[in-house]
Design a protein around this motif. Structure first.
Motif, PDB file in Angstrom:
ATOM      1  N   UNK A 176       0.562  -1.422  -0.076  1.00 11.52           N
ATOM      2  CA  UNK A 176       0.149   0.209  -0.003  1.00 11.52           C
ATOM      3  C   UNK A 176       1.238   1.244  -0.125  1.00 11.52           C
ATOM      4  N   UNK A 177       2.085   1.060   0.024  1.00 12.25           N
ATOM      5  CA  UNK A 177       3.469   2.086   0.159  1.00 12.25           C
ATOM      6  C   UNK A 177       3.814   3.043  -1.041  1.00 12.25           C
ATOM      7  N   UNK A 178       3.536   1.764  -2.477  1.00 12.91           N
ATOM      8  CA  UNK A 178       4.648   1.305  -3.581  1.00 12.91           C
ATOM      9  C   UNK A 178       4.178   2.299  -4.538  1.00 12.91           C
ATOM     10  N   UNK A 179       3.207   3.141  -4.044  1.00 10.91           N
ATOM     11  CA  UNK A 179       2.617   4.690  -5.416  1.00 10.91           C
ATOM     12  C   UNK A 179       3.289   6.214  -4.505  1.00 10.91           C
ATOM     13  N   UNK A 180       4.587   6.189  -3.755  1.00  9.52           N
ATOM     14  CA  UNK A 180       5.725   6.875  -3.243  1.00  9.52           C
ATOM     15  C   UNK A 180       6.877   6.869  -3.599  1.00  9.52           C
ATOM     16  N   UNK A 181       7.260   5.505  -3.895  1.00 14.87           N
ATOM     17  CA  UNK A 181       8.791   5.727  -4.688  1.00 14.87           C
ATOM     18  C   UNK A 181       8.131   6.151  -6.389  1.00 14.87           C
ATOM     19  N   UNK A 198       6.104 -15.270  -9.587  1.00 13.46           N
ATOM     20  CA  UNK A 198       6.069 -14.307 -10.514  1.00 13.46           C
ATOM     21  C   UNK A 198       4.834 -13.120  -9.653  1.00 13.46           C
ATOM     22  N   UNK A 199       4.319 -13.522  -9.151  1.00 11.39           N
ATOM     23  CA  UNK A 199       3.254 -12.451  -8.335  1.00 11.39           C
ATOM     24  C   UNK A 199       3.808 -11.579  -7.785  1.00 11.39           C
ATOM     25  N   UNK A 200       4.781 -11.602  -7.402  1.00 13.34           N
ATOM     26  CA  UNK A 200       5.350  -9.928  -6.544  1.00 13.34           C
ATOM     27  C   UNK A 200       5.637  -9.553  -6.860  1.00 13.34           C
ATOM     28  N   UNK A 201       6.266 -10.079  -8.616  1.00 16.43           N
ATOM     29  CA  UNK A 201       7.211  -8.237  -9.553  1.00 16.43           C
ATOM     30  C   UNK A 201       5.788  -8.103 -10.122  1.00 16.43           C
ATOM     31  N   UNK A 204       4.318  -5.735  -7.963  1.00 16.49           N
ATOM     32  CA  UNK A 204       5.420  -3.938  -7.910  1.00 16.49           C
ATOM     33  C   UNK A 204       5.780  -3.155  -8.960  1.00 16.49           C
ATOM     34  N   UNK A 205       5.435  -3.581 -10.442  1.00 19.40           N
ATOM     35  CA  UNK A 205       5.357  -3.035 -11.761  1.00 19.40           C
ATOM     36  C   UNK A 205       3.618  -2.789 -11.660  1.00 19.40           C
ATOM     37  N   UNK A 206       3.067  -3.099 -11.054  1.00 15.48           N
ATOM     38  CA  UNK A 206       1.932  -1.874 -10.764  1.00 15.48           C
ATOM     39  C   UNK A 206       1.389  -0.878  -9.927  1.00 15.48           C
ATOM     40  N   UNK A 207       2.161  -1.627  -8.941  1.00 12.07           N
ATOM     41  CA  UNK A 207       1.668  -0.673  -7.878  1.00 12.07           C
ATOM     42  C   UNK A 207       3.635   0.883  -7.613  1.00 12.07           C
ATOM     43  N   UNK A 208       4.038   0.853  -8.481  1.00 15.53           N
ATOM     44  CA  UNK A 208       5.094   1.822  -8.580  1.00 15.53           C
ATOM     45  C   UNK A 208       5.106   2.509  -9.527  1.00 15.53           C
TER      46      UNK A 208
END
Length: 253
Positions: A176-181, A198-201, A204-208
């Motif tokens: 829930x904090x990925x958009x801060x990057x 595969x899912x964690x990548x 992160x790709x969708x959230x950053x």
């Protein structure tokens, strides 16, 4: 202030073993300033690891965090704070939350984290090395094996530190904090990865906001060790394309 040279310091954050990176085969990055870290022992909180790295880069006004696996999550934990001087983030085999979805393996990891002595050496390290393994490990620039993975942990990782880092991994949550990057971010993903998947990548790709994923074909979770040329070349391309001519985030004016 715009940097048009290769003076950005590359800060390498260790994996679960805690050992400083071996960059002797990173030819594509050899001319760049680097800082190698060794993780503190027996720390069981991801924010405390982020504090450690923050202290280690406090004198830098221009740097990129490069983390592998557990180290990728540490880098992410610091990046969401938007620290002064951060210009980019590279994560390989990383995750924003516990990547293990199997209830069995979550329980097994907690159990293994409590093992000491011979049980740690002969059960935990063998099981961990087996889950790190990939069918592509033997064909890299540095042929790798489960025995080599065990050696890295045997030589560098006390049982107490292994257990503490497992605790930190299972508890940390940054989805829930990925958009801060807001800095350019490279997500390096191996083709074959049992321990992370595969899912964690994708998370992160969708959230950053400014994230790019590169899948390195015919590599596994230990690709930093087995394919250092391929790995460092991908990082060098990212630095040349996205970092070398960018303004420093939060740097003194």
């Amino acid at each position: 202030m715009t940097n048009t040279t290769k003076n950005t310091t590359l800060v390498f954050i260790p994996c679960l073993s805690g050992a400083p990176w071996d960059i002797s085969k990173f030819d594509s990055l050899s001319e760049r300033p680097m800082r190698l870290l060794k993780l503190p022992e027996a720390v069981d909180n991801m924010e405390a690891y982020a504090d450690f790295v923050a202290d280690a880069v406090a004198d830098l006004d221009d740097y990129v965090l490069i983390g592998d696996s557990f180290g990728a999550q540490i880098g992410l934990a610091l990046a969401v704070r938007r620290p002064k001087g951060l210009r980019g983030l590279v994560m390989s085999g990383g995750f924003a939350a516990n990547p293990v979805t199997s209830p069995f393996w979550n329980t097994a990891m907690r159990t293994m984290g409590k093992m000491r002595g011979a049980a740690y050496q002969h059960i935990v390290l063998r099981a961990h090395a087996h889950r790190l393994a990939s069918p592509f490990d033997g064909e890299g620039q540095v042929p790798w094996s489960e025995a080599e993975s065990r050696r890295v942990f045997h030589e560098n990782t006390p049982a107490e530190s292994y257990g503490a880092r497992i605790t930190a991994t299972l508890a940390a949550y940054y989805v829930d904090k990925l958009d801060r990057i807001t800095v350019p971010t490279l997500i390096l993903t191996p083709e074959h990865d049992v321990i992370v998947g595969d899912a964690p990548a994708k998370v992160m790709r969708d959230g950053i906001p400014d994230a790019t994923e590169v899948v390195l074909e015919r590599t596994g979770h230990m690709f930093r060790f087995s394919h250092p040329g391929t790995y460092s070349t991908a990082i060098a391309k990212f630095l040349a394309d996205r970092i070398d001519h960018r303004k420093v985030v939060g740097a003194a004016r």
